[in-house]
Design a protein around this motif. Sequence first.
Motif, mmCIF file in Angstrom:
data_model
loop_
_atom_site.group_PDB
_atom_site.id
_atom_site.type_symbol
_atom_site.label_atom_id
_atom_site.label_comp_id
_atom_site.label_asym_id
_atom_site.label_seq_id
_atom_site.Cartn_x
_atom_site.Cartn_y
_atom_site.Cartn_z
ATOM 1 N N VAL B 58 0.851 -1.184 0.000
ATOM 2 C CA VAL B 58 0.000 0.000 0.000
ATOM 3 C C VAL B 58 0.888 1.235 0.000
ATOM 4 N N GLY B 59 0.584 2.175 -0.874
ATOM 5 C CA GLY B 59 1.343 3.418 -0.907
ATOM 6 C C GLY B 59 2.407 3.402 -1.985
ATOM 7 N N GLU B 60 3.145 4.507 -2.056
ATOM 8 C CA GLU B 60 4.156 4.642 -3.089
ATOM 9 C C GLU B 60 5.525 4.717 -2.429
ATOM 10 N N PHE B 61 6.488 3.998 -2.996
ATOM 11 C CA PHE B 61 7.814 3.961 -2.403
ATOM 12 C C PHE B 61 8.362 5.373 -2.215
ATOM 13 N N PRO B 62 8.985 5.703 -1.105
ATOM 14 C CA PRO B 62 9.336 4.823 0.014
ATOM 15 C C PRO B 62 8.258 4.739 1.091
ATOM 16 N N ALA B 63 7.181 5.480 0.911
ATOM 17 C CA ALA B 63 6.154 5.489 1.961
ATOM 18 C C ALA B 63 5.187 4.328 1.746
ATOM 19 N N THR B 64 5.694 3.103 1.868
ATOM 20 C CA THR B 64 4.832 1.956 1.623
ATOM 21 C C THR B 64 4.621 1.159 2.895
ATOM 22 N N GLU B 65 3.585 0.371 2.867
ATOM 23 C CA GLU B 65 3.296 -0.530 3.961
ATOM 24 C C GLU B 65 2.934 -1.867 3.352
ATOM 25 N N THR B 66 3.382 -2.938 3.938
ATOM 26 C CA THR B 66 3.043 -4.271 3.443
ATOM 27 C C THR B 66 1.873 -4.804 4.259
ATOM 28 N N VAL B 67 0.827 -5.191 3.552
ATOM 29 C CA VAL B 67 -0.342 -5.735 4.237
ATOM 30 C C VAL B 67 -0.474 -7.207 3.860
ATOM 31 N N HIS B 68 -0.359 -8.069 4.849
ATOM 32 C CA HIS B 68 -0.605 -9.497 4.617
ATOM 33 C C HIS B 68 -2.072 -9.749 4.857
ATOM 34 N N PHE B 69 -2.673 -10.458 3.929
ATOM 35 C CA PHE B 69 -4.130 -10.541 3.895
ATOM 36 C C PHE B 69 -4.574 -12.000 3.774
ATOM 37 N N PRO B 70 -4.906 -12.640 4.885
ATOM 38 C CA PRO B 70 -5.404 -14.020 4.805
ATOM 39 C C PRO B 70 -6.825 -14.026 4.258
ATOM 40 N N LYS B 71 -7.077 -14.926 3.325
ATOM 41 C CA LYS B 71 -8.367 -14.932 2.637
ATOM 42 C C LYS B 71 -8.935 -16.352 2.634
ATOM 43 N N SER B 72 -10.116 -16.494 3.188
ATOM 44 C CA SER B 72 -10.817 -17.780 3.143
ATOM 45 C C SER B 72 -12.303 -17.482 3.005
ATOM 46 N N CYS B 73 -13.134 -18.527 3.025
ATOM 47 C CA CYS B 73 -14.578 -18.287 2.938
ATOM 48 C C CYS B 73 -15.003 -17.410 4.107
ATOM 49 N N LEU B 74 -15.845 -16.423 3.820
ATOM 50 C CA LEU B 74 -16.241 -15.456 4.843
ATOM 51 C C LEU B 74 -17.540 -15.860 5.530
ATOM 52 N N HIS B 75 -18.109 -16.973 5.137
ATOM 53 C CA HIS B 75 -19.359 -17.477 5.737
ATOM 54 C C HIS B 75 -20.412 -16.380 5.818
ATOM 55 N N CYS B 76 -20.678 -15.774 4.661
ATOM 56 C CA CYS B 76 -21.629 -14.658 4.558
ATOM 57 C C CYS B 76 -22.961 -14.999 5.235
ATOM 58 N N GLU B 77 -23.550 -13.969 5.827
ATOM 59 C CA GLU B 77 -24.872 -14.176 6.430
ATOM 60 C C GLU B 77 -25.941 -14.269 5.341
ATOM 61 N N ASP B 78 -25.656 -13.643 4.181
ATOM 62 C CA ASP B 78 -26.548 -13.777 3.033
ATOM 63 C C ASP B 78 -25.721 -14.313 1.862
ATOM 64 N N PRO B 79 -25.336 -15.601 1.937
ATOM 65 C CA PRO B 79 -24.347 -16.119 0.985
ATOM 66 C C PRO B 79 -24.898 -16.232 -0.439
ATOM 67 N N PRO B 80 -24.295 -15.532 -1.414
ATOM 68 C CA PRO B 80 -24.798 -15.617 -2.784
ATOM 69 C C PRO B 80 -24.537 -16.963 -3.445
ATOM 70 N N CYS B 81 -23.614 -17.749 -2.884
ATOM 71 C CA CYS B 81 -23.265 -19.039 -3.471
ATOM 72 C C CYS B 81 -24.319 -20.097 -3.185
ATOM 73 N N VAL B 82 -25.111 -19.910 -2.145
ATOM 74 C CA VAL B 82 -26.063 -20.953 -1.738
ATOM 75 C C VAL B 82 -27.307 -21.027 -2.643
ATOM 76 N N PRO B 83 -28.026 -19.907 -2.877
ATOM 77 C CA PRO B 83 -29.251 -20.044 -3.687
ATOM 78 C C PRO B 83 -29.002 -20.461 -5.134
ATOM 79 N N VAL B 84 -27.811 -20.203 -5.681
ATOM 80 C CA VAL B 84 -27.569 -20.545 -7.089
ATOM 81 C C VAL B 84 -27.302 -22.037 -7.286
ATOM 82 N N CYS B 85 -26.942 -22.732 -6.228
ATOM 83 C CA CYS B 85 -26.598 -24.157 -6.355
ATOM 84 C C CYS B 85 -27.810 -24.933 -6.854
ATOM 85 N N PRO B 86 -27.677 -25.666 -7.984
ATOM 86 C CA PRO B 86 -28.851 -26.355 -8.522
ATOM 87 C C PRO B 86 -29.215 -27.625 -7.758
ATOM 88 N N THR B 87 -28.287 -28.159 -6.973
ATOM 89 C CA THR B 87 -28.559 -29.447 -6.341
ATOM 90 C C THR B 87 -28.815 -29.349 -4.844
#
Lengths: 326, 247
Positions: B58-87
């Motif tokens: 984030v930012g422009e050198f030399p004023a930068t910051e490194t952000v480590h970002f763990p990403k997994s399923c967010l278990h949405c309260e209104d998950p868009p993946c669930v209603p589309v599933c045909p089975t």
Amino acid sequence: MHPAFSVIFLTTLIGVGQGLFLAIYTTEIYSKFQLLAEHDLSSFYGLSSLIAVGFLIVGLGASFFHLGHPERAWRAASQWRTSWLSREVIVLPVTMGLIALYGLSYLFGYNPVLFQTPGGMIINLSLVLGALATLATFTLFVCTAMIYASLKFLQEWHSPLTVINYILLGGASGFTLATALSAWMSAGLTGFYAGLAILLTVLALVFRLASLRRNRRLRPAVQVKSGIGVHHPEIVQKAQGAMGGSFNTREFFHGKKAGFVRSIKYIFLILVFPLPLILLGVTFEQPMFLIPLAAFIAQYLGLIAERWYFFADARHPQNMYYQSIA
Amino acid sequence: MTQLALVIDLNVCVGCHACVTSCKEWNTSGIAGPMTDERPYGADPTGTFFNRVQTFEVGEFPATETVHFPKSCLHCEDPPCVPVCPTGASFKREEDGIVLVDYDKCIGCKYCSWACPYGARELDEKQKVMKKCTLCVDRIYDQSLPENERKPACVISCPTNARLFGDIHDPQSEVSTAILDRGGYQLQPEWGTNPANHYLPRRKNTMTIHPDELKRVDNPLSQEERQAHWGKTEGPSLDDMSSWEDN
């Protein structure tokens, strides 16, 4: 998105089948109102309907190649309350069955009069079957297109233009094929179909250009700022957590250069619209079977390119997390 | 109603990938496994993961910051993946809000992955079904484990304690107070998916120290203080060691 040929063939082939059936039933309606010269078209209706069913069957067959577990495909009929894909899975065989019954009623000459309207119009079996099949055909168009149009994250697809284009492009290719079939079987409808095919192709061009214009102006609704929650204008990805790619890099990127994608666009814009329009125009003068057939083949090949571009054109928001490998 | 979720502190995450490897280790042999690797020792390795750590600058050198970002399923309260599933293979549990995939029903059509704006779902190339984070559902209820180990593998393994786990619908829970007190936020809130997982923002930890603050002027036990008041004294002061008895 990565264009999958199974889905490209599914959507284009069933589009042709649906359009072809609509062409046949249009003539039946026109004949009913004595708008076309009367002569026996039973074998033409019957054979063409079965050809339409053939397209639907091959399209359905292609869709199985998209599945990881095709042997469980029957389960896909269960979630019709929420899933457009499930609705398509139900409506597709229903459409197929109705069109097949319609065609068979002509081929076997079983077309009894069901009742007579107070106005004196005779309603026979084929008319009712055809009306039901038409309803199913349009429902199928809507289901197929809504699979894509209902995904709000994919802004390029999330538009009524998607549904309109699926109907018009399927319709245009089906009427073009009907022109060729009419010329082949000397059904005397070549000019009638060619006129309607030209009309549908021009309409399809208008709406496809409208969607191209809309998509060119789209800006991503969500930026990487919101994607990782760091509100800074300058965010550059340095690592995506894997060096060798993942499902996320395979499924959501077409992996082709911009020039290639652009060339596909020009190919489909030529093959789907002007080329068949010229050939269909020639059909009026020279109703030789090969000319409308060439128009259909050009248009169908163009539709494969059109559908490829339709998928490649959509930018999935997850791609913001997969901008650079390391 | 319970909604289990992870709260991930981006201010603390050092990007060590311990959560990624422990997730894979636990889940590849658990009920959600296997998490197949393709060509693991080849030139072009790839595989299934439920959790990945990405790095952004984030930012422009030399004023930068490194952000480590763990990403997994967010278990949405209104998950868009669930209603589309045909089975119906994709579902959200009523009792704890975990979004899961029934591998026996999944036909591998990938439609749910198209419907997820976060790219949280991955098709397993071997098993040909859609896979995703289960919040270690086979671990968090396991009565045979000691109670403090009934947490997702990634939470236990995190060496900096950047990952918190709990019920975000319980206002007294550790995760709820963390979200409330430390500005927890959701990813891509524009879509209205209402993700259950939250992230805690980067914080600026700065402190201004003026020179006079380095010396406590009113400390009666400081050597300097005593000298100022009493003149030179003998023996060590409290600043050096405790010596009440000696004085």
